[in-house]
Scaffold this motif. Structure first.
Motif, PDB file in Angstrom:
ATOM      1  N   LEU A  97       0.853  -1.186   0.000  1.00  0.00           N
ATOM      2  CA  LEU A  97       0.000   0.000   0.000  1.00  0.00           C
ATOM      3  C   LEU A  97       0.886   1.232   0.000  1.00  0.00           C
ATOM      4  CD1 LEU A  97      -2.738  -0.892   2.668  1.00  0.00           C
ATOM      5  CD2 LEU A  97      -2.765  -1.339   0.213  1.00  0.00           C
ATOM      6  N   GLU A  98       0.485   2.232  -0.781  1.00  0.00           N
ATOM      7  CA  GLU A  98       1.217   3.497  -0.837  1.00  0.00           C
ATOM      8  C   GLU A  98       0.232   4.644  -0.636  1.00  0.00           C
ATOM      9  OE1 GLU A  98       3.045   3.507  -4.657  1.00  0.00           O
ATOM     10  OE2 GLU A  98       4.147   1.638  -4.318  1.00  0.00           O
ATOM     11  N   GLY A  99       0.580   5.584   0.240  1.00  0.00           N
ATOM     12  CA  GLY A  99      -0.289   6.727   0.498  1.00  0.00           C
ATOM     13  C   GLY A  99      -1.483   6.383   1.364  1.00  0.00           C
ATOM     14  N   THR A 100      -1.299   5.458   2.302  1.00  0.00           N
ATOM     15  CA  THR A 100      -2.400   4.991   3.145  1.00  0.00           C
ATOM     16  C   THR A 100      -2.651   5.961   4.294  1.00  0.00           C
ATOM     17  OG1 THR A 100      -1.748   2.729   2.648  1.00  0.00           O
ATOM     18  CG2 THR A 100      -3.240   3.043   4.491  1.00  0.00           C
ATOM     19  N   THR A 101      -3.930   6.338   4.492  1.00  0.00           N
ATOM     20  CA  THR A 101      -4.311   7.222   5.592  1.00  0.00           C
ATOM     21  C   THR A 101      -5.604   6.733   6.224  1.00  0.00           C
ATOM     22  OG1 THR A 101      -3.303   9.120   4.461  1.00  0.00           O
ATOM     23  CG2 THR A 101      -4.826   9.598   6.261  1.00  0.00           C
ATOM     24  N   GLU A 102      -5.533   6.323   7.480  1.00  0.00           N
ATOM     25  CA  GLU A 102      -6.713   5.943   8.262  1.00  0.00           C
ATOM     26  C   GLU A 102      -7.578   4.909   7.539  1.00  0.00           C
ATOM     27  OE1 GLU A 102      -7.361   7.091  11.515  1.00  0.00           O
ATOM     28  OE2 GLU A 102      -5.283   7.695  11.227  1.00  0.00           O
ATOM     29  N   ILE A 103      -6.944   3.886   7.002  1.00  0.00           N
ATOM     30  CA  ILE A 103      -7.678   2.826   6.325  1.00  0.00           C
ATOM     31  C   ILE A 103      -8.131   1.791   7.358  1.00  0.00           C
ATOM     32  CG2 ILE A 103      -7.533   0.957   4.639  1.00  0.00           C
ATOM     33  CD1 ILE A 103      -7.626   3.794   3.469  1.00  0.00           C
ATOM     34  N   GLY A 104      -9.416   1.455   7.325  1.00  0.00           N
ATOM     35  CA  GLY A 104      -9.961   0.524   8.303  1.00  0.00           C
ATOM     36  C   GLY A 104     -10.105  -0.897   7.799  1.00  0.00           C
ATOM     37  N   SER A 105     -10.396  -1.071   6.505  1.00  0.00           N
ATOM     38  CA  SER A 105     -10.581  -2.428   5.989  1.00  0.00           C
ATOM     39  C   SER A 105     -10.213  -2.486   4.514  1.00  0.00           C
ATOM     40  CB  SER A 105     -12.031  -2.893   6.175  1.00  0.00           C
ATOM     41  OG  SER A 105     -12.914  -2.133   5.370  1.00  0.00           O
ATOM     42  N   ARG A 106      -9.795  -3.688   4.101  1.00  0.00           N
ATOM     43  CA  ARG A 106      -9.467  -3.948   2.709  1.00  0.00           C
ATOM     44  C   ARG A 106      -9.916  -5.356   2.370  1.00  0.00           C
ATOM     45  NH1 ARG A 106      -7.007  -1.443   5.616  1.00  0.00           N
ATOM     46  NH2 ARG A 106      -6.598  -3.316   6.799  1.00  0.00           N
ATOM     47  N   ASP A 107     -10.528  -5.508   1.211  1.00  0.00           N
ATOM     48  CA  ASP A 107     -10.867  -6.822   0.666  1.00  0.00           C
ATOM     49  C   ASP A 107     -10.181  -6.934  -0.685  1.00  0.00           C
ATOM     50  OD1 ASP A 107     -12.892  -7.873   2.645  1.00  0.00           O
ATOM     51  OD2 ASP A 107     -13.823  -5.972   2.105  1.00  0.00           O
ATOM     52  N   ILE A 108      -9.372  -7.970  -0.840  1.00  0.00           N
ATOM     53  CA  ILE A 108      -8.526  -8.099  -2.025  1.00  0.00           C
ATOM     54  C   ILE A 108      -8.707  -9.480  -2.636  1.00  0.00           C
ATOM     55  CG2 ILE A 108      -6.140  -8.135  -2.874  1.00  0.00           C
ATOM     56  CD1 ILE A 108      -5.449  -6.257  -0.498  1.00  0.00           C
ATOM     57  N   VAL A 109      -8.868  -9.527  -3.959  1.00  0.00           N
ATOM     58  CA  VAL A 109      -8.849 -10.787  -4.696  1.00  0.00           C
ATOM     59  C   VAL A 109      -7.669 -10.732  -5.655  1.00  0.00           C
ATOM     60  CG1 VAL A 109     -10.063 -12.316  -6.282  1.00  0.00           C
ATOM     61  CG2 VAL A 109     -11.348 -11.081  -4.522  1.00  0.00           C
ATOM     62  N   LEU A 110      -6.724 -11.652  -5.465  1.00  0.00           N
ATOM     63  CA  LEU A 110      -5.521 -11.728  -6.292  1.00  0.00           C
ATOM     64  C   LEU A 110      -5.605 -12.965  -7.175  1.00  0.00           C
ATOM     65  CD1 LEU A 110      -2.552 -10.892  -6.985  1.00  0.00           C
ATOM     66  CD2 LEU A 110      -1.854 -12.377  -5.088  1.00  0.00           C
ATOM     67  N   ASN A 111      -5.403 -12.780  -8.474  1.00  0.00           N
ATOM     68  CA  ASN A 111      -5.397 -13.900  -9.412  1.00  0.00           C
ATOM     69  C   ASN A 111      -3.980 -14.183  -9.892  1.00  0.00           C
ATOM     70  OD1 ASN A 111      -8.178 -14.175  -9.276  1.00  0.00           O
ATOM     71  ND2 ASN A 111      -8.557 -12.860 -11.036  1.00  0.00           N
ATOM     72  N   TYR A 112      -3.690 -15.475 -10.141  1.00  0.00           N
ATOM     73  CA  TYR A 112      -2.386 -15.882 -10.651  1.00  0.00           C
ATOM     74  C   TYR A 112      -2.578 -17.107 -11.541  1.00  0.00           C
ATOM     75  CZ  TYR A 112      -2.763 -19.451  -7.016  1.00  0.00           C
ATOM     76  OH  TYR A 112      -3.204 -20.498  -6.237  1.00  0.00           O
ATOM     77  N   ALA A 126       4.115  -5.541   7.410  1.00  0.00           N
ATOM     78  CA  ALA A 126       4.406  -4.539   8.439  1.00  0.00           C
ATOM     79  C   ALA A 126       3.210  -3.627   8.699  1.00  0.00           C
ATOM     80  CB  ALA A 126       5.627  -3.717   8.030  1.00  0.00           C
ATOM     81  N   LEU A 127       2.493  -3.232   7.634  1.00  0.00           N
ATOM     82  CA  LEU A 127       1.334  -2.353   7.821  1.00  0.00           C
ATOM     83  C   LEU A 127       0.132  -3.102   8.383  1.00  0.00           C
ATOM     84  CD1 LEU A 127       1.234   0.039   4.722  1.00  0.00           C
ATOM     85  CD2 LEU A 127       2.167   0.454   6.991  1.00  0.00           C
ATOM     86  N   GLY A 128       0.111  -4.408   8.227  1.00  0.00           N
ATOM     87  CA  GLY A 128      -1.032  -5.194   8.683  1.00  0.00           C
ATOM     88  C   GLY A 128      -0.788  -5.963   9.958  1.00  0.00           C
ATOM     89  N   LYS A 129       0.265  -5.606  10.702  1.00  0.00           N
ATOM     90  CA  LYS A 129       0.641  -6.390  11.881  1.00  0.00           C
ATOM     91  C   LYS A 129      -0.412  -6.354  12.983  1.00  0.00           C
ATOM     92  CE  LYS A 129       3.383  -2.576  13.813  1.00  0.00           C
ATOM     93  NZ  LYS A 129       4.733  -2.171  14.260  1.00  0.00           N
ATOM     94  N   ASN A 130      -1.235  -5.300  13.030  1.00  0.00           N
ATOM     95  CA  ASN A 130      -2.283  -5.212  14.049  1.00  0.00           C
ATOM     96  C   ASN A 130      -3.667  -5.533  13.503  1.00  0.00           C
ATOM     97  OD1 ASN A 130      -0.450  -4.336  16.084  1.00  0.00           O
ATOM     98  ND2 ASN A 130      -0.538  -2.259  15.256  1.00  0.00           N
ATOM     99  N   ALA A 131      -3.733  -5.920  12.246  1.00  0.00           N
ATOM    100  CA  ALA A 131      -5.025  -6.159  11.600  1.00  0.00           C
ATOM    101  C   ALA A 131      -5.492  -7.594  11.805  1.00  0.00           C
ATOM    102  CB  ALA A 131      -4.921  -5.855  10.107  1.00  0.00           C
ATOM    103  N   ASP A 149      -8.699  -3.268  10.583  1.00  0.00           N
ATOM    104  CA  ASP A 149      -7.908  -2.701  11.678  1.00  0.00           C
ATOM    105  C   ASP A 149      -8.677  -1.512  12.239  1.00  0.00           C
ATOM    106  OD1 ASP A 149      -6.092  -1.467  13.366  1.00  0.00           O
ATOM    107  OD2 ASP A 149      -4.370  -1.926  12.104  1.00  0.00           O
ATOM    108  N   SER A 150      -9.218  -1.658  13.444  1.00  0.00           N
ATOM    109  CA  SER A 150     -10.059  -0.616  14.030  1.00  0.00           C
ATOM    110  C   SER A 150      -9.275   0.635  14.401  1.00  0.00           C
ATOM    111  CB  SER A 150     -10.774  -1.160  15.269  1.00  0.00           C
ATOM    112  OG  SER A 150      -9.837  -1.581  16.247  1.00  0.00           O
ATOM    113  N   SER A 151      -7.948   0.535  14.489  1.00  0.00           N
ATOM    114  CA  SER A 151      -7.134   1.706  14.822  1.00  0.00           C
ATOM    115  C   SER A 151      -6.667   2.454  13.582  1.00  0.00           C
ATOM    116  CB  SER A 151      -5.920   1.292  15.658  1.00  0.00           C
ATOM    117  OG  SER A 151      -5.092   0.391  14.942  1.00  0.00           O
ATOM    118  N   GLY A 152      -6.882   1.879  12.401  1.00  0.00           N
ATOM    119  CA  GLY A 152      -6.507   2.540  11.154  1.00  0.00           C
ATOM    120  C   GLY A 152      -5.088   2.220  10.722  1.00  0.00           C
ATOM    121  N   ILE A 153      -4.895   2.106   9.419  1.00  0.00           N
ATOM    122  CA  ILE A 153      -3.575   1.836   8.847  1.00  0.00           C
ATOM    123  C   ILE A 153      -3.097   3.080   8.120  1.00  0.00           C
ATOM    124  CG2 ILE A 153      -2.349   0.505   7.084  1.00  0.00           C
ATOM    125  CD1 ILE A 153      -3.992  -1.886   7.842  1.00  0.00           C
TER     126      ILE A 153
END
Length: 203
Positions: A97-112, A126-131, A149-153
């Protein structure tokens, strides 16, 4: 204006226990903060064995319309790295993630490409260690990740990493495509990020 739904269910072996017996899907057309009563106005139930009429207590509910804002974010980017690895190895590929401010949730679908890679696990970055993180790698060629993450990323870095087992031959490549990315801030406002896909090359 009142709306009415009639539901009829039958089971020769009886319903027993606790839980849902049906779901009702609504199209929400009211304004934010408007409400609608959800009332069971009539309920008839019979025992399967002898059709004896049963008395079942009911509880009514209320549906409230909430406001969820949507905003464009030119600064938030979700990026997959271009990565390499040898056949037989397991490689951790970060989701950055780049430019993250007070993000509470993310849902991601990755294809390969399932002919080249096999997803093994998903770990916090590192950014998701408390999530709180939930992931599903059961379907070949797809990784589903949900983070909250209820405290925000805030900041830049890896929010999670996907452990990929390399099964393709040297010289083959796989796309790393962010097929779906849903991001919300702490106020439940939807953020529309820029996404950057990556590739994986077997060396």
């Amino acid at each position: 204006m009142a709306g009415t739904i009639m539901i009829s269910l039958a089971d020769a072996e009886e319903f027993s226990g606790n839980g849902s017996i049906a779901y009702v899907t609504f199209n929400v057309i009211g304004a934010a903060d408007s409400t609608s009563p959800l009332q069971i106005v009539a309920l008839a139930a019979n025992r399967a064995e002898d059709y004896e009429v049963l008395t079942i207590p009911t509880n009514d509910g209320v549906f409230r319309v909430i406001f969820i804002s949507t905003e464009e974010s030119g600064s938030l980017t979700v990026r997959m790295s271009n990565t390499t690895g040898a056949n037989g190895s397991t490689v951790e590929v970060p989701i950055n993630l780049e430019g993250t401010t007070e993000i509470g949730s993310r849902d991601i679908v990755l294809n390969y490409d399932a002919d080249v890679l096999s997803a093994v696990d998903v770990n916090a970055g590192a950014l998701g260690k408390n999530a709180l993180i939930e992931a599903n790698t059961a379907r070949e060629g797809e990784v589903i990740i949900a983070l909250a993450d209820s405290s925000g990323i805030n900041g830049d870095g890896a929010v999670a990493s996907v452990a990929l087992e390399v099964i393709g031959d040297a010289g083959t490549t796989s796309y790393l495509t962010l097929d779906e990315v849903l991001v919300h801030n702490l106020d439940l406002g939807e953020i529309i990020p820029t996404t950057v896909n990556g590739t994986f090359e077997v060396i």
